[in-house]
Write a protein that holds these residues in place. Structure first.
Motif, short mmCIF file in Angstrom:
data_model
loop_
_atom_site.label_atom_id
_atom_site.label_comp_id
_atom_site.label_asym_id
_atom_site.label_seq_id
_atom_site.Cartn_x
_atom_site.Cartn_y
_atom_site.Cartn_z
N ALA A 34 0.94 -1.31 -0.04
CA ALA A 34 0.00 0.05 0.07
C ALA A 34 0.81 1.33 0.06
N GLY A 35 2.21 1.06 -0.15
CA GLY A 35 2.88 2.28 -0.07
C GLY A 35 3.35 2.79 1.37
N GLN A 36 3.16 2.16 2.37
CA GLN A 36 3.24 2.67 3.67
C GLN A 36 4.78 2.25 4.35
N ARG A 53 -0.37 -7.53 12.50
CA ARG A 53 0.87 -7.72 13.09
C ARG A 53 1.91 -7.53 11.99
N GLN A 54 2.81 -6.61 12.46
CA GLN A 54 4.02 -6.06 11.42
C GLN A 54 5.41 -6.24 12.28
N GLU A 55 6.22 -7.22 11.79
CA GLU A 55 7.36 -7.30 12.64
C GLU A 55 7.50 -7.32 14.13
N GLY A 56 6.61 -7.91 14.89
CA GLY A 56 6.60 -8.27 16.25
C GLY A 56 5.67 -7.03 16.92
N THR A 57 5.06 -5.92 16.23
CA THR A 57 4.35 -5.12 16.92
C THR A 57 2.75 -5.13 16.23
N ILE A 58 2.00 -4.43 16.65
CA ILE A 58 0.55 -4.50 16.13
C ILE A 58 0.43 -2.92 15.45
N VAL A 59 -0.13 -2.92 14.42
CA VAL A 59 -0.21 -1.87 13.57
C VAL A 59 -1.83 -1.69 13.05
N LEU A 60 -2.25 -0.39 12.84
CA LEU A 60 -3.25 -0.12 12.35
C LEU A 60 -3.36 0.85 11.32
N SER A 61 -4.11 0.58 10.19
CA SER A 61 -4.24 1.40 8.99
C SER A 61 -5.54 1.67 8.51
N PRO A 75 -11.03 5.85 4.96
CA PRO A 75 -10.06 6.84 4.00
C PRO A 75 -8.84 6.08 4.19
N VAL A 76 -7.64 6.41 3.31
CA VAL A 76 -6.45 5.69 3.47
C VAL A 76 -5.66 6.53 4.57
N THR A 77 -5.05 5.94 5.19
CA THR A 77 -4.16 6.72 6.30
C THR A 77 -2.87 5.90 6.31
N PRO A 78 -1.79 6.64 6.85
CA PRO A 78 -0.64 5.92 7.22
C PRO A 78 -0.77 4.53 7.94
N LEU A 79 0.43 3.86 8.03
CA LEU A 79 0.62 2.95 9.04
C LEU A 79 0.79 3.47 10.45
N LEU A 80 0.05 3.02 11.31
CA LEU A 80 0.10 3.51 12.55
C LEU A 80 0.29 2.42 13.88
N LYS A 127 -2.18 6.41 32.54
CA LYS A 127 -3.52 7.07 32.71
C LYS A 127 -4.06 6.20 33.69
N SER A 128 -5.26 6.87 34.41
CA SER A 128 -5.98 6.14 35.29
C SER A 128 -6.82 5.13 34.72
N VAL A 129 -7.11 5.21 33.56
CA VAL A 129 -7.83 4.13 32.64
C VAL A 129 -6.95 3.95 31.41
N PRO A 130 -6.30 2.86 31.14
CA PRO A 130 -5.53 2.69 30.04
C PRO A 130 -6.03 3.31 28.81
N ARG A 131 -5.11 4.04 27.90
CA ARG A 131 -5.67 4.43 26.67
C ARG A 131 -4.61 3.94 25.75
N VAL A 132 -5.59 3.67 24.39
CA VAL A 132 -4.60 3.29 23.27
C VAL A 132 -4.00 4.61 22.61
N VAL A 133 -2.57 4.47 22.12
CA VAL A 133 -1.88 5.25 21.53
C VAL A 133 -1.34 4.85 20.17
N LEU A 134 -1.53 5.79 19.23
CA LEU A 134 -1.33 5.65 17.94
C LEU A 134 -0.30 6.40 17.48
N VAL A 135 1.05 5.94 17.07
CA VAL A 135 1.96 6.73 16.26
C VAL A 135 2.26 6.45 14.98
N GLU A 136 2.36 7.32 14.08
CA GLU A 136 2.57 7.30 12.69
C GLU A 136 3.83 6.63 12.44
N MET A 137 4.00 5.72 11.50
CA MET A 137 5.15 4.86 11.17
C MET A 137 5.80 5.52 9.88
N VAL A 138 6.81 6.56 10.32
CA VAL A 138 7.50 7.30 9.25
C VAL A 138 8.88 6.91 9.33
#
Length: 511
Positions: free
Chosen positions: A202-204, A475-483, A487-492, A500-511
């Protein structure tokens, strides 16, 4: 590094490691280690090296980045502005001459040779004990020391002498080299890491740190995904699904805000990518890739469920058959008001071979559920009336009629929106021909639906036809990614902020 600097980095990048634990352990084991960093141009060698120096620096004058490849202004502008422990005094720009050297030790520009270079390294270590020293790139540094020696092995002898000096003086040493010129250095260095970058279909972009050798350190998974998002190296650590679960003393979930026309996803980065979240009345296709942990679907779904319940909106969930039965209960009963969870949330427990008979109360899972006898002596748990009065399912799962009747039971009195979460394989076989009807029902009521499909599912294509949003978790190379496919998004890369008091999901762009 000072405690305040460490806390700043952890606060800014929750859920991600500054460096892989193996690299941290490599330098923590003993002083005087030499690490070779290799990779093609553009793979992130400079940012990784600065991250290593940033980690090793015990004080403002205990790390030095020596370069004849990138000038000091460029390093400061492109790399150092965001760091907390490194600044211009930590950079020695060999291209500028003798008047721009940091510290109080002059570099021997006027009498530069391999011997005077090693003497300079020794003097630097005397001035600052426990020093960290990086050379980028080593090939250019060697060239600046004079013309290459003609005798075979002469330049490798310089590295031998430098590595021995580093061990003797307790200097942590980082050598940066292009992949083509690194073969001889790999045998001499105590550690070797290689940075790789590739694009998927996908060009990511996907970047990987390959741990080829770290003496004295056990290496489990050699491949470590990383990102350069925000101009910093950060390592994408494996996600443990149980980290997202709220503990009994977690406190109440603070919902993220949508708009009049959108529902917040509960994940801030995803809200931004989707322009304030999911549109009201929309159907979201959550596609699961192969080799994911069985409860990985909750990473995308639980934050949205928490958001709905925190706003006292109804939620009905048909989870995948293989998911953990108690995960939603233990999380939601801790993260939202127990009364709201009790009144507004229905969680089905789909099973194979369901027969249509009355249910009996069962408190095993901690919320009001009913036990229905199944063929073969099995049982099925669901939340609903003890006198069901209609089929709870067929041989392939929960019926659409049952699901929609539960939706109407938990719909707010003001006819407000409800969240539908269902795994398509856990539903009856007729769902394939009724996807369009379900999508129209959701749009008519301004509800939100998250439909989950798995690899090989017959309903993936059909779900895509009616879905407004298509997300893929894999799963990509041992980690979990979302894309985002639509709409088309970067690999996250997916992380969990457990601070956090209640755990939160954090997404960081794979660039």
């Amino acid at each position: 590094m000072t405690t305040s600097a460490v806390s700043l980095i952890e606060r800014e990048y929750p859920g991600f490691e500054r460096l892989p634990n193996e690299v941290e352990d490599f330098f923590a084991e003993t002083r005087g280690q030499s690490l070779l960093v290799t990779g093609a141009p553009g793979t992130g060698k400079t940012l990784f090296t600065l991250r290593v120096l940033d980690s090793l620096a015990r004080g403002p004058d205990e790390a030095l980045y020596v370069s004849s490849r990138i000038d000091e202004d460029a390093i400061h502008r492109l790399y150092l502005d965001e760091y907390t422990s490194l600044d211009r005094t930590n950079v020695l720009d060999l291209s500028r001459g003798p008047f721009d050297t940091p510290l109080n030790v002059d570099f021997p520009f006027d009498d530069l040779s391999r011997d005077t270079f090693l003497d300079w390294v020794r003097t630097v270590s005397d001035v600052s004990h426990g020093f960290a020293l990086a050379f980028d790139s080593w090939k250019l540094i060697q060239e600046s020391l004079g013309p290459p020696a003609r005798e075979r092995g002469k330049d490798e002898g310089l590295v031998d002498r430098l590595a021995a000096l580093a061990r003797q003086e307790g200097i942590d040493l980082v050598l940066v080299a292009e992949s083509k010129s690194a073969s001889a250095l790999e045998y001499i260095s105590d550690g070797v890491v290689r940075l790789l970058v590739k694009e998927n279909n996908a060009g990511q972009t996907l970047r990987t740190l390959l741990l080829e050798k770290l003496r004295g350190v056990h290496i489990g998974n050699r491949s470590k995904p990383f990102t350069l998002s925000g101009g910093k190296y950060r390592s994408c650590s494996p996600v443990r699904i149980e980290e997202i679960r709220a503990g009994p003393d977690a406190g109440q979930w603070e919902p993220t805000s949508g708009t009049r026309s959108t529902f917040a996803t509960g994940i801030e980065t995803l809200d931004d990518l989707l322009t304030n979240g999911y549109n009201r009345g929309s159907l979201v296709h959550v596609e699961l890739g192969p080799d994911l942990p069985r409860d990985a679907w909750t990473l995308v779904v639980i934050p949205t469920i928490r958001n709905f319940l925190a706003k006292e909106r109804g939620v009905a969930v048909v989870p995948p058959r293989e998911s953990s039965p108690g995960l939603l209960h233990s999380d939601l009963s801790a993260a939202v008001s127990p009364d709201v969870f009790e009144e507004k949330c229905t969680v089905f427990e789909p099973s194979m071979d369901v027969s249509a008979i009355e249910g009996e109360p069962n408190e095993e899972f901690g919320w009001p559920v009913y036990q229905t006898k199944l063929e073969g002596g099995k049982t099925k748990l669901h939340k609903g009336d003890s006198k069901i009065g209609h089929d709870v399912g067929d041989s392939r799962g929960i019926t659409i009629q049952t699901f929609l009747q539960e939706i109407e039971k938990i719909r707010p009195s003001d006819d407000g929106p409800v969240l539908h979460v269902l795994d398509t394989e856990a539903m009856e076989s007729r769902i394939k021909s009724r996807l369009g009807d379900l999508a129209r029902y959701i749009a008519l009521h301004n509800d939100l639906a998250l439909f989950i499909t798995k690899p090989g599912s017959e309903l993936q294509t059909g779900t895509d036809r009616v879905a407004d949003v298509h997300l893929r978790l894999e799963r990509q190379e041992g980690t979990i990614v979302l894309s985002g496919r639509n709409p088309v998004t970067p690999l996250l890369s997916v992380g969990v902020d457990t601070k956090k008091s209640v755990p939160r999901v954090v997404l960081v762009e794979m660039v």
